[in-house]
Design a protein around this motif. Structure first.
Motif, PDB file in Angstrom:
ATOM      1  N   ASN A  72       0.823  -1.213   0.000  1.00  0.00           N
ATOM      2  CA  ASN A  72       0.000   0.000   0.000  1.00  0.00           C
ATOM      3  C   ASN A  72       0.856   1.260   0.000  1.00  0.00           C
ATOM      4  OD1 ASN A  72      -2.422  -1.398  -0.023  1.00  0.00           O
ATOM      5  ND2 ASN A  72      -2.560  -1.489   2.209  1.00  0.00           N
ATOM      6  N   ILE A  73       1.959   1.229   0.749  1.00  0.00           N
ATOM      7  CA  ILE A  73       2.866   2.380   0.761  1.00  0.00           C
ATOM      8  C   ILE A  73       3.466   2.595  -0.623  1.00  0.00           C
ATOM      9  CG2 ILE A  73       5.077   3.227   1.650  1.00  0.00           C
ATOM     10  CD1 ILE A  73       4.364   1.877   4.321  1.00  0.00           C
ATOM     11  N   ASP A  74       3.874   1.501  -1.266  1.00  0.00           N
ATOM     12  CA  ASP A  74       4.424   1.592  -2.623  1.00  0.00           C
ATOM     13  C   ASP A  74       3.396   2.199  -3.583  1.00  0.00           C
ATOM     14  OD1 ASP A  74       6.848   0.552  -1.928  1.00  0.00           O
ATOM     15  OD2 ASP A  74       6.433  -1.479  -2.640  1.00  0.00           O
ATOM     16  N   LYS A  75       2.141   1.741  -3.435  1.00  0.00           N
ATOM     17  CA  LYS A  75       1.080   2.231  -4.312  1.00  0.00           C
ATOM     18  C   LYS A  75       0.821   3.719  -4.077  1.00  0.00           C
ATOM     19  CE  LYS A  75      -3.713   1.316  -5.631  1.00  0.00           C
ATOM     20  NZ  LYS A  75      -4.925   0.483  -5.363  1.00  0.00           N
ATOM     21  N   GLU A  76       0.782   4.109  -2.798  1.00  0.00           N
ATOM     22  CA  GLU A  76       0.562   5.524  -2.473  1.00  0.00           C
ATOM     23  C   GLU A  76       1.712   6.384  -2.963  1.00  0.00           C
ATOM     24  OE1 GLU A  76      -0.135   5.910   1.673  1.00  0.00           O
ATOM     25  OE2 GLU A  76      -1.983   4.719   1.651  1.00  0.00           O
ATOM     26  N   LEU A  77       2.932   5.883  -2.797  1.00  0.00           N
ATOM     27  CA  LEU A  77       4.106   6.628  -3.260  1.00  0.00           C
ATOM     28  C   LEU A  77       4.040   6.830  -4.764  1.00  0.00           C
ATOM     29  CD1 LEU A  77       6.902   7.866  -2.866  1.00  0.00           C
ATOM     30  CD2 LEU A  77       7.872   5.567  -3.030  1.00  0.00           C
ATOM     31  N   GLU A  78       3.710   5.766  -5.487  1.00  0.00           N
ATOM     32  CA  GLU A  78       3.611   5.871  -6.940  1.00  0.00           C
ATOM     33  C   GLU A  78       2.523   6.876  -7.334  1.00  0.00           C
ATOM     34  OE1 GLU A  78       2.647   3.008 -10.818  1.00  0.00           O
ATOM     35  OE2 GLU A  78       2.886   2.127  -8.829  1.00  0.00           O
ATOM     36  N   GLN A  79       1.388   6.837  -6.618  1.00  0.00           N
ATOM     37  CA  GLN A  79       0.294   7.751  -6.931  1.00  0.00           C
ATOM     38  C   GLN A  79       0.678   9.191  -6.636  1.00  0.00           C
ATOM     39  OE1 GLN A  79      -2.852   7.049  -8.355  1.00  0.00           O
ATOM     40  NE2 GLN A  79      -2.681   9.272  -8.557  1.00  0.00           N
ATOM     41  N   GLN A  80       1.360   9.407  -5.493  1.00  0.00           N
ATOM     42  CA  GLN A  80       1.773  10.766  -5.145  1.00  0.00           C
ATOM     43  C   GLN A  80       2.789  11.312  -6.138  1.00  0.00           C
ATOM     44  OE1 GLN A  80       3.032  10.978  -1.046  1.00  0.00           O
ATOM     45  NE2 GLN A  80       1.205   9.941  -0.320  1.00  0.00           N
ATOM     46  N   ILE A  81       3.720  10.466  -6.554  1.00  0.00           N
ATOM     47  CA  ILE A  81       4.692  10.890  -7.565  1.00  0.00           C
ATOM     48  C   ILE A  81       3.983  11.236  -8.864  1.00  0.00           C
ATOM     49  CG2 ILE A  81       6.620  10.142  -9.013  1.00  0.00           C
ATOM     50  CD1 ILE A  81       7.424  10.752  -6.155  1.00  0.00           C
ATOM     51  N   GLN A  82       3.001  10.393  -9.233  1.00  0.00           N
ATOM     52  CA  GLN A  82       2.261  10.655 -10.466  1.00  0.00           C
ATOM     53  C   GLN A  82       1.433  11.935 -10.345  1.00  0.00           C
ATOM     54  OE1 GLN A  82       2.915   8.678 -13.061  1.00  0.00           O
ATOM     55  NE2 GLN A  82       1.832  10.183 -14.293  1.00  0.00           N
ATOM     56  N   ASP A  83       0.861  12.175  -9.159  1.00  0.00           N
ATOM     57  CA  ASP A  83       0.098  13.402  -8.942  1.00  0.00           C
ATOM     58  C   ASP A  83       0.981  14.632  -9.111  1.00  0.00           C
ATOM     59  OD1 ASP A  83      -2.232  12.075  -8.470  1.00  0.00           O
ATOM     60  OD2 ASP A  83      -2.149  12.226  -6.288  1.00  0.00           O
ATOM     61  N   ILE A  84       2.198  14.546  -8.558  1.00  0.00           N
ATOM     62  CA  ILE A  84       3.122  15.668  -8.684  1.00  0.00           C
ATOM     63  C   ILE A  84       3.489  15.893 -10.145  1.00  0.00           C
ATOM     64  CG2 ILE A  84       5.466  16.452  -8.144  1.00  0.00           C
ATOM     65  CD1 ILE A  84       5.147  15.084  -5.426  1.00  0.00           C
ATOM     66  N   LYS A  85       3.749  14.787 -10.862  1.00  0.00           N
ATOM     67  CA  LYS A  85       4.080  14.918 -12.285  1.00  0.00           C
ATOM     68  C   LYS A  85       2.939  15.560 -13.054  1.00  0.00           C
ATOM     69  CE  LYS A  85       7.328  11.042 -12.779  1.00  0.00           C
ATOM     70  NZ  LYS A  85       7.553   9.723 -13.408  1.00  0.00           N
ATOM     71  N   ASN A  86       1.713  15.205 -12.690  1.00  0.00           N
ATOM     72  CA  ASN A  86       0.532  15.738 -13.375  1.00  0.00           C
ATOM     73  C   ASN A  86       0.036  17.037 -12.757  1.00  0.00           C
ATOM     74  OD1 ASN A  86       0.549  13.467 -15.018  1.00  0.00           O
ATOM     75  ND2 ASN A  86      -0.814  12.319 -13.669  1.00  0.00           N
ATOM     76  N   LEU A  87       0.788  17.565 -11.763  1.00  0.00           N
ATOM     77  CA  LEU A  87       0.420  18.788 -11.046  1.00  0.00           C
ATOM     78  C   LEU A  87      -0.921  18.651 -10.333  1.00  0.00           C
ATOM     79  CD1 LEU A  87       1.585  21.538 -13.569  1.00  0.00           C
ATOM     80  CD2 LEU A  87       2.791  20.651 -11.577  1.00  0.00           C
ATOM     81  N   SER A  88      -1.245  17.413  -9.943  1.00  0.00           N
ATOM     82  CA  SER A  88      -2.476  17.184  -9.187  1.00  0.00           C
ATOM     83  C   SER A  88      -2.273  17.502  -7.708  1.00  0.00           C
ATOM     84  CB  SER A  88      -2.938  15.732  -9.332  1.00  0.00           C
ATOM     85  OG  SER A  88      -3.184  15.439 -10.691  1.00  0.00           O
TER      86      SER A  88
END
Length: 311
Positions: A72-88
């Motif tokens: 779950n931590i890995d998934k959240e980290l990936e999502q947060q990184i993707q959010d930052i990349k997408n400026l979310s």
């Protein structure tokens, strides 16, 4: 995840070492040995091998619970990184003087926030010296400056140019004598003062005026004194203060002159006349300053690009 986590988790999912070995593309003996080594390292079995399909022991359940937390931590980290990349998501803390924060940034910040609602914006207002110290301490993501002294230790990006004008209370007699040089707010708004054909003045022509100036330590104070030096006289200063905007509004009510930015004048209703100055230092190049660092956050880079495109 670590390899041992993947091995144990796959056996748990398949309920069989042989099936898990096929999924993991390793041999069954190799996977059995790997699982045994893990069990030996923790001192307890993870699977009840008397059951088919294999079932977890109490220790195995704790181990799997921990693996799922890591997943779950890995998934959240990936999502947060993707959010930052997408400026979310993201956060930008920027600092500026009152002039910047009140007259340059508001519209751009509002537009940027509308375009990127997931980016949290924080605006800090201090003197240039304080902002410089905060940037050095990485307490700010960025600030703005036209002071070369403050730029040496920071990464910089060109931001915008402003032009210093002389502002004189409109009731002053000198405005009649200088009528052909006087500019209105409309002239400033349409950029007439930027044309080569727009006549400029020397401060020598305003030697008898009283002045309201910014206090020492302010970049505009230093530029003003440089212009007076070139004009060959010391100004009659009736008041000094720390804020450009304050000096601007005071001059509307005092029989005096001051120096203002053309960006402050646009669409102004102040009862003042404006004059283009024939000094090189009347043109100011502002830069966005960042701490020297190997990595510029995606949100900060996006803001810099947006600012430069829309200023």
């Amino acid at each position: 995840m670590q390899q041992e986590f993947r091995y144990v988790y796959q056996v748990y999912k398949e309920g069989s070492i042989s099936k898990a070995a096929k999924t993991l593309y390793i041999t069954q003996p190799a996977l059995s040995i790997a699982i045994q080594k893990i069990e030996e390292s923790i001192g307890l079995p993870l699977f009840d091998r008397s059951r088919h399909p294999l079932e977890l022991t109490p220790a195995g359940q704790i181990y799997i619970d921990a693996i799922e937390k890591v997943k779950n931590i890995d998934k959240e980290l990936e999502q947060q990184i993707q959010d930052i990349k997408n400026l979310s998501s993201g956060h930008i803390c920027m600092g500026g003087s009152h002039y910047l924060n009140a007259y340059i940034l508001p519209e751009i910040l509002a537009q940027f926030s509308k375009k990127n609602p997931g980016i949290e914006l924080e605006l800090v207002e201090h003197s240039a010296a304080t902002l410089s110290a905060m940037l050095s301490a990485h307490e700010l993501d960025l600030t703005f400056s036209c002071n070369e002294e403050f730029m040496e230790d920071f990464e910089k990006f060109p931001a915008f140019t402003d032009y210093i004008l002389l502002a004189v209370q409109e009731d002053q007699e000198i405005n009649k004598a200088m009528e052909k040089f006087a500019l209105t707010p409309e002239d400033i708004s349409n950029g007439s003062h930027l044309l080569e054909t727009c006549p400029s003045v020397s401060l020598e022509q305003f030697r008898e005026m009283e002045y309201i100036l910014l206090s020492e330590g302010n970049n505009l104070h230093e530029r003003s004194m440089r212009m007076f030096h070139e004009a060959g006289y010391e100004p009659d200063v009736i008041m000094e203060n720390a804020q450009l905007v304050t000096a601007y509004h005071l001059t509307e009510h005092f029989p005096a002159a001051t120096f203002v930015s053309d960006r402050l004048v646009r669409n102004s209703q102040a009862r003042l006349k404006y004059y283009k100055l024939n000094y090189e230092c009347a043109e100011r190049e502002f830069y966005i300053l960042l701490p020297k660092q190997n990595y510029i956050p995606v949100a900060v880079k996006a803001f810099i690009d947006y600012f430069r495109e829309n200023i």
